[in-house]
Design an enzyme around this catalytic site. Sequence first.
Site, PDB file in Angstrom:
ATOM      1  N   TYR A   1     -70.393  20.872 -30.968  1.00 49.99           N
ATOM      2  CA  TYR A   1     -69.221  21.117 -31.809  1.00 49.99           C
ATOM      3  C   TYR A   1     -67.976  21.354 -30.977  1.00 49.99           C
ATOM      4  O   TYR A   1     -66.873  20.954 -31.360  1.00 49.99           O
ATOM      5  CB  TYR A   1     -69.471  22.328 -32.704  1.00 49.99           C
ATOM      6  CG  TYR A   1     -70.520  22.111 -33.757  1.00 49.99           C
ATOM      7  CD1 TYR A   1     -70.186  21.577 -35.000  1.00 49.99           C
ATOM      8  CD2 TYR A   1     -71.851  22.439 -33.522  1.00 49.99           C
ATOM      9  CE1 TYR A   1     -71.147  21.378 -35.981  1.00 49.99           C
ATOM     10  CE2 TYR A   1     -72.820  22.236 -34.496  1.00 49.99           C
ATOM     11  CZ  TYR A   1     -72.463  21.703 -35.719  1.00 49.99           C
ATOM     12  OH  TYR A   1     -73.423  21.496 -36.679  1.00 49.99           O
TER      13      TYR A   1
ATOM     14  N   HIS B   1     -79.168  20.817 -47.534  1.00 52.46           N
ATOM     15  CA  HIS B   1     -78.814  20.072 -46.323  1.00 52.46           C
ATOM     16  C   HIS B   1     -80.055  19.587 -45.588  1.00 52.46           C
ATOM     17  O   HIS B   1     -80.047  18.532 -44.965  1.00 52.46           O
ATOM     18  CB  HIS B   1     -77.979  20.979 -45.415  1.00 52.46           C
ATOM     19  CG  HIS B   1     -77.555  20.332 -44.136  1.00 52.46           C
ATOM     20  ND1 HIS B   1     -76.605  19.338 -44.085  1.00 52.46           N
ATOM     21  CD2 HIS B   1     -77.959  20.538 -42.849  1.00 52.46           C
ATOM     22  CE1 HIS B   1     -76.426  18.963 -42.828  1.00 52.46           C
ATOM     23  NE2 HIS B   1     -77.242  19.669 -42.063  1.00 52.46           N
TER      24      HIS B   1
ATOM     25  N   ASP C   1     -78.074  15.067 -40.000  1.00 54.45           N
ATOM     26  CA  ASP C   1     -77.049  16.011 -39.542  1.00 54.45           C
ATOM     27  C   ASP C   1     -76.397  15.500 -38.253  1.00 54.45           C
ATOM     28  O   ASP C   1     -75.883  14.394 -38.235  1.00 54.45           O
ATOM     29  CB  ASP C   1     -77.670  17.405 -39.381  1.00 54.45           C
ATOM     30  CG  ASP C   1     -76.673  18.474 -39.008  1.00 54.45           C
ATOM     31  OD1 ASP C   1     -75.847  18.832 -39.862  1.00 54.45           O
ATOM     32  OD2 ASP C   1     -76.710  18.955 -37.855  1.00 54.45           O
TER      33      ASP C   1
END
Length: 348
Positions: free
Chosen positions: A266, A321, A158
């Site tokens: 982010y 994921h 990730d």
Amino acid sequence: MGIIRKVVTFFILRVVSLCLTIPIILRVLYQRWKIGPSFFYVKPRPSPPPILNDRKWGTHSYVTLKSQGIKLHYVEAGDRNKPLILCVHGFPECWFSWRNQLQEFSSKYWVVAVDLRGYGSSDKPAGRSSYQVDNMIEDLRQLVGALGKEKCILMAHDWGAVLAWRLVIQYPDLFTAHISMNGPHPGAFGKHLNSSFKQIRMSWYIYFFQMPWVPELIFRAQDLATLTQMYRGPKNDVDTYPDEVIEAYKYYFSQDGAFTPPINYYRNIDFADRTTKIPKVKVPTLIVWGTEDMALDRRLADMGAEECVFAQVKYVEGATHWVQQDNPKVVNKLVWEFLNSDEWISAF
């Protein structure tokens, strides 16, 4: 043109973020009204649960990177004299996401699973700028040397994989092999995001995270219920993620302000950068991809391989994921096969 692009991108991003946030806030207000004051209650967790201190995973240690001004926590397993495998987690995780790999590979390697800055028991410097990509890349570059190694095998997932891709591009001589798990190559992700409505839809949370404080509030609602939903998924996979595993993550993220540093990763994404040319990855690469990832299109695995001089792509059918946690037996087998293969060694 660069300044104009940045300004236009900024305003578009804010509009998209606001459009996503308004219905989320309305839904949360309704739930708060329906459930009552307990909706935003987070159970105090002053001490780590026993599973985090179980010595079968390894030994907890710290290292201070003086020039970076930061102390990083990590868990190590195996003989320090053996080759290093450095494991780098993603969002919202910590060293614990590599628990099965710490056990598995410590027979032949010195395995180190680090908490990135802002996560787990590592330092959490204040301010959004502390979490720019270059800072984390430099943390990891210096960490290899601080651990007493000149080279290592880099295994990442990730967000950790996003950083790992940049590391092997910028510092290829530092790594003997690169194992990427459900983490997109930055160039491939940018191309796919520009051309795939499916990926734009899957990446909605990236735009939502650009908003201040609201994402943190959502994550903390109902005693961090979102964490449970993220890991167990729509099928409520309690077998793979029992309460003790969920509680391990909840311990770290229940601490005051624990979500802001990870979300700041982010918030520092440069959406206006479309001109940087990325060279081919020279480090031999294995891409492991869970096929049921709800955030990243499986096409990104093959697109990442196209950016490498040598790469293998292995899909783990049915895994989400969280591929190395969902199906550690299959993932570990694939990693062993790659590390023991003469194919990539002969290619170099």
